[in-house]
Scaffold this motif. Sequence first.
Motif, PDB file in Angstrom:
ATOM      1  N   SER A   6      41.513  58.168  44.888  1.00  0.00           N
ATOM      2  CA  SER A   6      41.889  57.243  45.956  1.00  0.00           C
ATOM      3  C   SER A   6      40.872  57.249  47.090  1.00  0.00           C
ATOM      4  N   HIS A   7      40.465  58.437  47.536  1.00  0.00           N
ATOM      5  CA  HIS A   7      39.510  58.543  48.640  1.00  0.00           C
ATOM      6  C   HIS A   7      38.170  57.905  48.276  1.00  0.00           C
ATOM      7  N   ASP A  18      35.214  50.724  48.544  1.00  0.00           N
ATOM      8  CA  ASP A  18      35.722  49.410  48.955  1.00  0.00           C
ATOM      9  C   ASP A  18      35.308  49.082  50.383  1.00  0.00           C
ATOM     10  N   VAL A  19      35.424  50.063  51.265  1.00  0.00           N
ATOM     11  CA  VAL A  19      35.037  49.864  52.665  1.00  0.00           C
ATOM     12  C   VAL A  19      33.552  49.501  52.766  1.00  0.00           C
ATOM     13  N   MET A  20      32.714  50.221  52.032  1.00  0.00           N
ATOM     14  CA  MET A  20      31.283  49.949  52.091  1.00  0.00           C
ATOM     15  C   MET A  20      30.934  48.592  51.480  1.00  0.00           C
ATOM     16  N   SER A  70      35.246  51.954  38.533  1.00  0.00           N
ATOM     17  CA  SER A  70      34.081  51.560  39.324  1.00  0.00           C
ATOM     18  C   SER A  70      32.853  51.426  38.438  1.00  0.00           C
ATOM     19  N   ASN A  71      32.005  50.454  38.794  1.00  0.00           N
ATOM     20  CA  ASN A  71      30.737  50.267  38.087  1.00  0.00           C
ATOM     21  C   ASN A  71      29.566  50.917  38.816  1.00  0.00           C
ATOM     22  N   VAL A  72      29.841  51.586  39.917  1.00  0.00           N
ATOM     23  CA  VAL A  72      28.789  52.283  40.653  1.00  0.00           C
ATOM     24  C   VAL A  72      28.305  53.466  39.820  1.00  0.00           C
ATOM     25  N   TRP A  73      27.033  53.794  39.959  1.00  0.00           N
ATOM     26  CA  TRP A  73      26.458  54.913  39.204  1.00  0.00           C
ATOM     27  C   TRP A  73      26.957  56.239  39.780  1.00  0.00           C
TER      28      TRP A  73
END
Length: 205
Positions: free
Chosen positions: A156-157, A163-165, A198-201
């Motif tokens: 969650s964190h 999401d914020v970024m 998430s698709n972030v590395w």
Amino acid sequence: MSSVFITATGTEIGKTFVACKLLSQWKEQEKNPHAIKPLMSGFGEGDLANSDAGLLLNAIGQDATPENVNRICMKRFEKSVAPNQAARELGQSLDYDDILAFVNSRVLLANGAPTIVEGAGGIMSPVTDDKLHVDLISDLAMPAILVTANYLGSISHTLTALDVMERRGIPVERVIVTRPTLEHGEPQAFIDEMSRWSNVWFEST
């Protein structure tokens, strides 16, 4: 990559460890890296070598003298609370424009060399009484590295931080998963789970 801001999902996650590791790698590659820790709290003035700024200086081959710490750290406080709160309790105030100018001036002095700016606390931790670290990263127009760990609630964190970024238009270069203590779970298990969301590395230290 000329400069990057290292932030985290919270405090005591391993930002300084990650920053020092990257700086040491760049130094070994003779890239003349620079470090900036604009705000710092929770340190002893007599033990600057073990402070966040002191560790960053050591990673680039410089001594943690008061002069060198002052060069990369605009304000430091002994109490282990958010810098704006520490300043307020001392009857001081932090000026956001001054902090922004301090970081920008140090980035310019790096003259294109790879530079790490390390925040204090997590992505939504206060910088001043009316600005957060997410504001600072956005206004610096830097890509970010998000540091997190495998603990209960971390999914969650981490997703909230991403999401914020994203909403603020902050490019996330990667997410680094640390294991600050043995009580934290294995980084790879967390990375495998996060790949669903998430698709972030993601990578581990």
